[in-house]
Write a protein that holds these residues in place. Structure first.
Motif, short mmCIF file in Angstrom:
data_model
loop_
_atom_site.label_atom_id
_atom_site.label_comp_id
_atom_site.label_asym_id
_atom_site.label_seq_id
_atom_site.Cartn_x
_atom_site.Cartn_y
_atom_site.Cartn_z
N MET A 93 43.14 39.10 38.96
CA MET A 93 42.87 40.51 38.68
C MET A 93 42.89 40.78 37.18
O MET A 93 41.98 41.41 36.63
CB MET A 93 43.98 41.32 39.34
CG MET A 93 43.55 42.44 40.17
SD MET A 93 44.75 42.67 41.48
CE MET A 93 46.22 43.06 40.60
N ILE A 94 43.94 40.28 36.51
CA ILE A 94 44.10 40.57 35.09
C ILE A 94 43.13 39.74 34.26
O ILE A 94 42.49 40.25 33.33
CB ILE A 94 45.57 40.35 34.68
CG1 ILE A 94 46.41 41.44 35.36
CG2 ILE A 94 45.73 40.39 33.18
CD1 ILE A 94 47.86 41.20 35.33
N TYR A 95 42.97 38.48 34.66
CA TYR A 95 42.05 37.61 33.92
C TYR A 95 40.62 38.17 33.97
O TYR A 95 39.95 38.29 32.95
CB TYR A 95 42.10 36.20 34.51
CG TYR A 95 41.03 35.28 34.00
CD1 TYR A 95 41.15 34.66 32.77
CD2 TYR A 95 39.88 35.02 34.75
CE1 TYR A 95 40.18 33.81 32.29
CE2 TYR A 95 38.90 34.18 34.29
CZ TYR A 95 39.05 33.57 33.06
OH TYR A 95 38.07 32.74 32.59
N TYR A 96 40.17 38.53 35.17
CA TYR A 96 38.81 39.06 35.30
C TYR A 96 38.65 40.33 34.49
O TYR A 96 37.62 40.57 33.88
CB TYR A 96 38.47 39.34 36.77
CG TYR A 96 38.31 38.14 37.63
CD1 TYR A 96 37.64 37.01 37.17
CD2 TYR A 96 38.77 38.14 38.93
CE1 TYR A 96 37.49 35.91 37.99
CE2 TYR A 96 38.62 37.04 39.76
CZ TYR A 96 37.98 35.93 39.28
OH TYR A 96 37.82 34.83 40.08
N ALA A 97 39.71 41.19 34.50
CA ALA A 97 39.61 42.44 33.75
C ALA A 97 39.45 42.16 32.27
O ALA A 97 38.63 42.79 31.60
CB ALA A 97 40.85 43.29 34.02
N LEU B 57 43.49 48.50 32.98
CA LEU B 57 42.52 47.70 32.24
C LEU B 57 41.10 48.09 32.64
O LEU B 57 40.20 48.15 31.79
CB LEU B 57 42.75 46.22 32.51
CG LEU B 57 43.85 45.54 31.72
CD1 LEU B 57 44.08 44.13 32.24
CD2 LEU B 57 43.49 45.50 30.25
N SER C 44 37.68 41.35 39.74
CA SER C 44 39.02 41.92 39.57
C SER C 44 39.38 42.81 40.75
O SER C 44 40.48 42.71 41.31
CB SER C 44 39.05 42.71 38.27
OG SER C 44 40.24 43.41 38.15
N HIS C 45 38.42 43.65 41.16
CA HIS C 45 38.73 44.55 42.26
C HIS C 45 38.84 43.83 43.59
O HIS C 45 39.63 44.21 44.45
CB HIS C 45 37.67 45.64 42.34
CG HIS C 45 37.83 46.65 41.24
ND1 HIS C 45 36.94 46.77 40.21
CD2 HIS C 45 38.80 47.55 41.01
CE1 HIS C 45 37.35 47.70 39.38
NE2 HIS C 45 38.49 48.19 39.83
N SER D 54 49.74 45.18 39.37
CA SER D 54 48.47 45.63 39.94
C SER D 54 48.06 46.97 39.33
O SER D 54 46.87 47.23 39.15
CB SER D 54 48.55 45.71 41.46
OG SER D 54 49.73 46.33 41.86
N THR E 257 48.59 47.68 36.27
CA THR E 257 48.04 47.32 34.97
C THR E 257 46.56 47.00 35.05
O THR E 257 45.77 47.42 34.20
CB THR E 257 48.77 46.07 34.42
OG1 THR E 257 50.15 46.25 34.61
CG2 THR E 257 48.42 45.83 32.98
N SER E 258 46.19 46.28 36.11
CA SER E 258 44.79 45.89 36.20
C SER E 258 43.91 47.12 36.37
O SER E 258 42.79 47.16 35.88
CB SER E 258 44.59 44.92 37.35
OG SER E 258 44.47 45.64 38.55
#
Lengths: 495, 494
Positions: B284-288, B417, B307-308, B411, B413-414
């Motif tokens: 999730m965070i990496y993709y964002a 982002l 991410s979603h 979650s 946080t993402s």
């Protein structure tokens, strides 16, 4: 009289071969020869269908030949495949014969001889007669491979095939001799009795003999490491012959292998398991590596046929490990492979008579725009060979893999599925080049003639064999394909 | 109407076969395709009227198929598949409107085949049938990308094909093994989900089987580590294929975990939950972060969608009522929103011949209606309050907090982002000074056809956002009942 009826399909074949041989001096047009040979084949086919349910598990002319030749559903099913395969070969290639000038009347006689040899092989219940049958079939194939006298590749392929093939044949003969030395008879039924009554430690002679025979069989079906001839021979032979070899000859060897290892050697089958498994692993990996690296479609199909041999070997070793459905799954796979490869090789030889190119992957660029229907049919056969669901090829692989899981060969199953995954690459590459590139808008309509109708029919079988249900009344579905395979195998065991 | 699900599945492909057989010209082909999607729409409408939320599996139909091998034709519908089926049905007509200028026949045939494949996979309850449709929906995507895509499309088509088939093959192995175990136990072959879920297996076996399935689903979603096909495939697909990929096929990965995971190997899912949560959160965070750095709109929203989808996967794996309702809700709303945004990206390319953020700018000054729709879909992707995405994300985050505080924070946080990259993107494309690309093109604002295609999506997104109470009664009983099924396990392991 009764035996005469059962023998009639083979008799028609051999009579046809001689008739063609005699009239081959009359300089008829090739088309005429083609029609005559198809007529003989069809007559034989009709007789086969007529006698399909009759006289199972009887011996042919028992008073004269003893138990040498046997009539059962197993053999009859193989006969049907050989006959249909050769009819399709001849009809799909009518165009090819017209355009190439090196064919003549004898060519058709040799094809009939070869089919006769294969039929004899599937009916044979004795070692010497099966050796003779095998040699009749192979000698004819050697000749056919080298039929294009003035083409170097063709002659080279023939030489390579003859030398390696004769070596394999000699090994078979040696095996027969050793077994005769041990058993004192060459009848399969006597061998079975001997094996049942003897301790495994005391039959070294038989084991060596049977292993030698197995090597011959491995050679004929192109298993790694006995595969060095396959690709060159398939490539060098005239396209109709490649189709003939892939669709009929390879299958005929399995007729012998199944009869031998399923009936006669079945009590000591476990003895071969490790050899078989090693060969299977080598065949799956080696075949895949060969297939990935090919540029020409014909060579790719030849190499991938090695991989398909690998799948069938998986079933063979599952038989040894006692999986119940393994034998019929092998039989079903043979049917599935027969249908799909007749289609694929049929299209290749149909095209090689029409198009002036080399049939590499690059030549197929934009093929879908040039000949949309041919491309669609080709894709169906590729999907089936790759084992994509909703084709008969998927059902074939499904049966093989479930029976190999049943016999506990998890590693080999996983390897089989991995090679199936690799095969997606080289089969889909063809679909990709056919569909992904555009070409000059040269829209050829599909010529509706015998060849295309037959290819269409095979594609229909591929799909119907994969998704057909028995819900539609009076039309047998995929279930009945499986039933046919099971019937054939059980007719083999009930003796 | 006992065969209604069968009609829903096969109407498009039968239409395609008939149209192909009569060699329809492009005009009748278009009419035929649209007609088939409309028929399916009305059939689904009929379903939704007769759908009883308090029952689990409905409209089910079992027919013998290939009985000796144990294949059966078994289809059925519950709230989970109902949500997915409705988004397929709702999205096809707008896609056809988008395609109305498209005159290459293959495009239309592929879309019809695709609809059959996707709805078949959603509705089938026999594993082999599911596998059949799962593979069937791959072929049209392969052809669409390879034939009609742009920039390195042949290579990317092969890449997506091989990666997804790698997953399918591992799933096939697991399916075969399950069937074999059933055969060992009961003496007959069966691949029926109901039959197979009754098997009791050892933990080691189940873990391997689960791994086979999960690989297929993880590649389809795609979870982090299984995603290398994603950005290239999204970038080179034609717009309708991108929408199917992100709005429907990716959801099918999550659906697979849900449907097959929780009925075949729930213990394994619960046992390995921490790892899956870890992958989902990192993903999730990496993709964002990747989405922030992308300049190409397609690739940016590919990562955003990754991410979603990881968030959806997180919700599915967390298995509490908030997380599950949120995931199911998000499956629907994210499908609508991502369909909307990818349609807008398609329209952007049609107008300006570029979809690079750095080439765009100042669209708002020229095309107000376009700007509104673009901003609306982008913001609903980011979870703007008032759109369905907000409700869904909120529910999943609540579920995450309920599970563990840190997971909740991460979650959330993402989602923050997502706000960052969406707003930054909007600022650079729509606002600011008019860019040279925009100035020189004589681009018109949205026309009536485009409005017709976008408005239903907007209405649905607003409706799901403002009045979630209209929809929750449909899914809540299902969530509660299926949670009841696995609660003993949850508490048992703790």
């Amino acid at each position: 009289m009764r035996d005469l009826l059962y023998a009639s399909p083979m008799a028609v074949m051999i009579i046809g071969a001689f008739v063609l041989m005699i009239i081959s001096r009359d300089n008829l047009s090739l088309n005429r020869y083609n029609i005559i040979s198809v007529a003989f084949l069809s007559l034989s086919l009709i007789l086969q269908i007529y006698t399909f349910d009759k006289g199972n598990s009887t011996y042919l002319f028992e008073s004269a030949f003893g138990k040498t030749f046997i009539i059962d559903k197993f053999a009859k099913l193989f006969d049907l495949m050989f006959t249909i395969g050769s009819i399709l070969t001849l009809l799909i290639n009518t165009d090819y014969f017209k355009r190439q000038n090196y064919f003549n009347g004898e060519y058709f006689a040799i094809i009939l001889f070869s089919v006769f040899g294969m039929m004899m092989l599937s009916h044979s219940n004795e070692l010497v007669s099966s050796f003779i049958a095998l040699e009749i079939a192979t000698l004819s194939i050697y000749t056919l491979v080298g039929y294009h006298k003035f083409k170097k590749a063709s002659s080279e392929a023939m030489m390579k095939y003859i030398i390696l093939g004769s070596l394999a044949g000699a090994l078979f003969m040696l095996g027969v001799a050793l077994i005769y030395g041990a058993v004192g008879s060459t009848l399969f039924s006597d061998i079975t009795i001997y094996i049942k009554n003897t301790n495994i430690d005391e039959m070294n002679l038989l084991l060596v003999g049977a292993t030698l025979m197995m090597i011959t069989i491995m050679f004929k079906i192109g298993a790694v490491p006995f595969n060095s001839w396959v690709i060159d021979v398939y490539q060098g032979a005239p396209s109709p012959i490649t189709m003939f070899m892939a669709s009929t000859f390879k299958i005929s060897v399995f007729a012998l292998a199944l009869r031998l290892y399923l009936v006669s050697f079945s009590p000591i089958n476990e003895f071969w398991i490790e050899i078989l498994q090693a060969v299977t692993i080598a065949t799956l990996i080696g075949g895949s590596l060969l297939a990935i690296s090919q540029q020409r479609i014909k060579r790719m199909l030849a190499a991938s046929s090695i991989v398909h041999t690998g799948y069938m070997l998986i079933a063979l070793s599952s038989i040894g490990l006692g999986a119940q459905m393994a034998a019929s799954s092998l039989m079903f796979y043979l049917i599935a492979y027969f249908i799909s490869s007749v289609g694929a090789f049929g299209i290749i030889s149909f095209l090689s008579s029409q198009e002036q190119f080399d049939l590499t992957y690059n030549d197929f660029k934009g093929f879908a725009e040039r000949r949309p229907y041919m491309a669609l049919l080709m894709s169906i056969f590729m999907l089936s060979l790759a084992g994509f669901p909703s084709t008969i090829g998927f059902l074939g692989k499904f049966n093989i893999f479930t029976s190999s899981i049943e016999s506990g060969q998890i590693f080999i199953t996983a390897l089989g599925i991995t090679t199936a995954f690799i095969s997606v690459y080289y089969y889909f590459k063809l679909i990709a080049v056919m569909y992904f590139y555009s070409t000059d808008p040269r829209q050829n309509k599909l010529p509706i003639d015998v060849s295309t109708v037959l290819i269409f029919l095979m594609a229909g079988f591929v799909i119907w064999g994969g998704i057909g249900t028995n819900l539609i009344l009076n039309i047998p579905g995929a279930d009945s394909f499986i039933n046919i395979a099971q019937d054939a195998i059980s007719s083999l065991k009930n003796k | 109407m006992e065969n209604i699900l069968t009609y829903i599945i096969f109407t498009p492909v039968i239409a395609a076969i008939i149209l192909g057989a009569i060699r329809a010209d492009i005009r009748s082909l278009k009419i035929g395709a649209i007609l088939s999607s409309v028929i399916v729409f009305f059939l689904t409408l009929y379903l939704s009227i007769n759908f009883n939320p308090n029952e689990m599996m409905q409209f089910s139909r079992t027919l013998p198929w290939i009985s000796s091998a144990g294949f059966s034709y078994h289809v059925g519908l519950d709230a989970l598949s109902f949500v997915l089926l409705s988004i397929v049905t709702l999205l096809m007509p707008p896609l056809y409107i988008y395609m109305h200028t498209e005159s290459r026949k293959g495009y239309w045939y592929n879309m019809m085949l695709l609809q059959t494949g996707v709805s078949g996979a959603i509705l089938s309850l026999d594993l082999i049938l599911f596998y059949l449709f799962w593979e069937t929906m791959l072929l049209p995507i392969f052809i669409m990308i390879g034939k009609y895509g742009n920039s390195m499309h042949q290579y990317n088509a092969m890449k997506i094909l091989l990666m997804t088939i790698l997953g399918s093959m591992s799933m096939l192995f697991s399916i075969l093994y399950l069937g074999h175990i059933y055969f060992e136990t009961f003496g007959v072959w069966s691949f029926n989900l109901n039959d197979l879920s009754e098997l009791s297996l050892s933990v080691t076996t189940t873990s391997w089987l689960a791994a086979g399935f999960l690989l297929a689903f993880a590649i389809k979603i795609p979870l982090l580590g299984f995603h290398t096909w994603m950005a290239p495939a999204y970038a080179s697909s034609p717009t309708p294929a991108v929408i199917i990929l992100s709005a429907i096929m990716a959801k099918l990965g999550a659906y697979g975990i849900w449907r097959f995971g929780y009925s075949l190997f729930e213990e394994v899912l619960i046992y390995y939950k921490p790892y899956i949560i870890f992958i989902a959160i990192i993903g999730m965070i990496y993709y964002a972060i990747k989405a922030v750095t992308e300049d190409n709109l397609r690739r940016m929203f590919a990562y955003a969608s990754g991410s979603h989808l990881s968030l959806i996967a997180l919700g599915v794996i967390l298995s509490n009522s908030y997380a599950w309702s949120g995931s199911l809700y998000f499956i629907a709303t994210h499908a609508l929103a991502s369909a909307g945004i990818f349609l807008m990206i398609g329209l952007t390319y049609k107008r300006f011949k570029t979809i690079n953020i750095s080439d765009l700018g100042g669209i708002a000054q020229r095309l107000p209606r376009f700007t509104f729709f673009f901003a609306f879909f982008a913001l609903s992707i980011a979870g703007l309050p008032g759109t369905g995405g907000f409700v869904a994300e909120l529910l999943i985050i609540l579920g995450a907090f309920k599970h563990h505080f840190t997971i909740g924070i991460l979650s959330a946080t993402s989602v923050l982002l997502a706000m960052l990259y969406i707003f930054w993107m909007l600022q650079r494309t729509l606002f600011g000074s008019v860019n040279i690309y925009i100035k020189d093109t004589a681009a018109d604002d949205l026309n009536s056809k485009e409005l017709l295609m976008l408005t239903p999506l907007v209405i649905m997104l607003l409706l799901t956002g403002i009045a979630p109470s209209l929809f929750t009664p449909y899914i809540e009983p299902y969530i509660l009942q299926s949670l009841d099924g696995i609660t003993p396990l949850l508490t048992g392991i703790k």
